[in-house]
Design a protein around this motif. Structure first.
Motif, PDB file in Angstrom:
ATOM      1  N   ASP A  22       0.957  -1.041   0.109  1.00  0.00           N
ATOM      2  CA  ASP A  22      -0.086  -0.237   0.023  1.00  0.00           C
ATOM      3  C   ASP A  22       0.739   1.393  -0.145  1.00  0.00           C
ATOM      4  O   ASP A  22       0.544   2.113  -0.404  1.00  0.00           O
ATOM      5  CB  ASP A  22      -0.931   0.021   1.204  1.00  0.00           C
ATOM      6  CG  ASP A  22      -2.027  -0.959   1.327  1.00  0.00           C
ATOM      7  OD1 ASP A  22      -2.300  -1.426   0.049  1.00  0.00           O
ATOM      8  OD2 ASP A  22      -2.420  -1.521   2.138  1.00  0.00           O
ATOM      9  N   ASP A  26       0.440   4.294  -2.567  1.00  0.00           N
ATOM     10  CA  ASP A  26       0.402   5.850  -2.019  1.00  0.00           C
ATOM     11  C   ASP A  26       1.430   6.661  -2.840  1.00  0.00           C
ATOM     12  O   ASP A  26       1.146   7.826  -2.943  1.00  0.00           O
ATOM     13  CB  ASP A  26       0.583   5.709  -0.436  1.00  0.00           C
ATOM     14  CG  ASP A  26      -0.827   5.162   0.201  1.00  0.00           C
ATOM     15  OD1 ASP A  26      -1.595   4.897  -0.812  1.00  0.00           O
ATOM     16  OD2 ASP A  26      -0.745   4.769   1.222  1.00  0.00           O
ATOM     17  N   THR A 126      -5.077   6.716  -7.222  1.00  0.00           N
ATOM     18  CA  THR A 126      -5.025   5.519  -6.601  1.00  0.00           C
ATOM     19  C   THR A 126      -5.861   4.363  -7.241  1.00  0.00           C
ATOM     20  O   THR A 126      -5.262   3.444  -7.382  1.00  0.00           O
ATOM     21  CB  THR A 126      -5.525   5.518  -5.134  1.00  0.00           C
ATOM     22  OG1 THR A 126      -4.614   6.491  -4.348  1.00  0.00           O
ATOM     23  CG2 THR A 126      -5.226   4.187  -4.484  1.00  0.00           C
ATOM     24  N   GLU A 130      -4.308   1.097  -9.295  1.00  0.00           N
ATOM     25  CA  GLU A 130      -4.706  -0.203  -8.942  1.00  0.00           C
ATOM     26  C   GLU A 130      -5.364  -1.019 -10.283  1.00  0.00           C
ATOM     27  O   GLU A 130      -4.917  -2.146 -10.430  1.00  0.00           O
ATOM     28  CB  GLU A 130      -5.900  -0.390  -8.003  1.00  0.00           C
ATOM     29  CG  GLU A 130      -5.562   0.124  -6.696  1.00  0.00           C
ATOM     30  CD  GLU A 130      -6.294   0.527  -5.651  1.00  0.00           C
ATOM     31  OE1 GLU A 130      -6.300   0.400  -4.513  1.00  0.00           O
ATOM     32  OE2 GLU A 130      -7.611   0.866  -5.985  1.00  0.00           O
TER      33      GLU A 130
END
Length: 391
Positions: A22, A26, A126, A130
């Protein structure tokens, strides 16, 4: 495109796409959120990811299905916009591909690339990263590109041209009949509607074979992928395999990616898709009613009941479809039997080229006798073998 913009995207990709943490995601999203000038380049790179997926054998419906399964609605909207944006730059790929694009909506004109929301650029970046991470890691699939003449249709010229124009109306009638069979609460009416739909499917399949011979058309089998969704996907794959086999097609299940590849001629592929969808709906309705009755009697093992119900349904439907398929050939004229036999050989050869090694799908986890009995009874009620013999 400025060098700094390209650098922003590259640094974001380097941080986020090749790592799984993560924190890495970020970092990449922060870089993109801080540089609005990178938005257009980010969208362009997304179209490249889509084009690379096509080169690896994926099709629009496949990508949409995997995104829906693995990610969220926001990613689904993003990938739909990317597919639509990439389509005008792509080569023609046949009617089935075009239908998949049409199903996305709004393909008549080149759409705008997805724009980040004004209020939360970080969340948008984000989601984009993804999605790109998923697209980047898609495995290579068997190519189902439609070669010239492989749609399984004939009649580009000559007196049969009018018959080709009537095909959408025929398929529309079949869909309408199956929809009514799924919706009615009267078993006798559902049986009659399903029987009529299957009669039209069978007639359409034979008409296509004869049309190809009369037109001396160089047709070849095509292939499509049909989603086999959780839960109880193994029994659904077995059901789909039985439907495909009974309709002159062959199916191979890809369990990790949640679909089966079905090989056959166009009219038969259409029949398999329609019948599979309809029987799943009918099975679901019957299972819900049977489960409610079991619960009223004090049963609590819902999962095992459903598993056994669907396993029995798939097994019994497969047996009855196989018997019906064998019986249909006895009334055919002598000149048609070799035509159908040659088409079966062509389907097998195409399957062997796509999948040199295949395995048999076996049922497992059947442990509920009541579920099996109810599923078998529901399969009997489906009247799936009710095609008339063809002459």
């Amino acid at each position: 495109m400025s060098t700094s913009t390209s650098s922003t995207v590259e640094r974001a990709f380097e941080a986020a796409l090749y790592a799984t943490t993560d924190g890495a995601l970020d970092t990449g999203a922060s870089l993109l959120a801080a540089d609005p000038a990178a938005d257009a380049e980010l969208a362009r790179r997304g179209e490249e990811f889509v084009a690379n997926a096509w080169r690896r054998g994926w099709q629009p419906a496949d990508v949409v299905r995997i995104v829906r399964r693995e990610l969220d609605d926001v990613h689904l909207r993003l990938v739909t916009a990317l597919i639509r944006a990439q389509a005008p730059h792509d080569r023609p790929r046949g009617p089935r591909w075009t239908a998949q694009l049409d199903a996305l909506g709004g393909t008549g004109a080149a759409p705008e690339p997805p724009r980040p929301p004004r209020t939360d650029r970080f969340s948008h970046a984000t989601a984009v990263l993804e999605l790109y991470r998923l697209l980047l890691r898609l495995p290579t699939l068997e190519s189902l590109d439609e070669a010239a003449g492989s749609a399984g249709t004939a009649g580009e010229a000559g007196p049969e041209e009018g018959d080709r124009r009537s095909e959408p109306r025929m398929l529309g009638r079949i869909r309408a009949l199956l929809a009514k069979a799924e919706a009615t609460g009267f078993p006798e009416e559902a049986e009659a509607l399903t029987a009529k739909a299957q009669e039209l499917m069978a007639r359409h399949s034979v008409d296509e074979a004869l049309l190809a011979v009369r037109a001396h058309a160089a047709t070849a089998p095509g292939a499509c992928r049909i989603g086999v969704e959780a839960p109880y996907e193994q029994t659904k794959a077995v059901l789909l395999d039985a439907i495909a086999t009974a309709n002159h097609c062959r199916a191979v299940w890809n369990e990790p990616l949640g679909f089966s590849t079905v090989v056959g001629f166009a009219a038969d592929l259409e029949a398999v898709e329609l019948l599979y969808t309809s029987l799943l709906v009918q099975a679901g309705t019957a299972m819900t009613k049977a489960e409610a009755a079991q619960k009223a009697g004090g049963r609590k093992r819902t999962k095992t009941f459903r598993q056994s119900f669907l396993a029995a349904y798939a097994h019994r439907v497969g047996a009855r479809l196989a018997a019906a398929a064998e019986g249909r050939t006895s009334g055919l004229s002598d000149d048609l039997l070799p035509v159908l036999a040659s088409r079966d050989v062509a389907v097998t050869e195409r399957l062997d080229r796509l999948f040199p090694e295949t395995t048999t799908t076996r049922l497992r986890g059947v442990s509920d006798a009541a579920g099996w009995e109810e599923g078998a009874r529901a399969a009997d009620d489906a009247q799936v073998e009710a095609r008339r013999r063809l002459g």
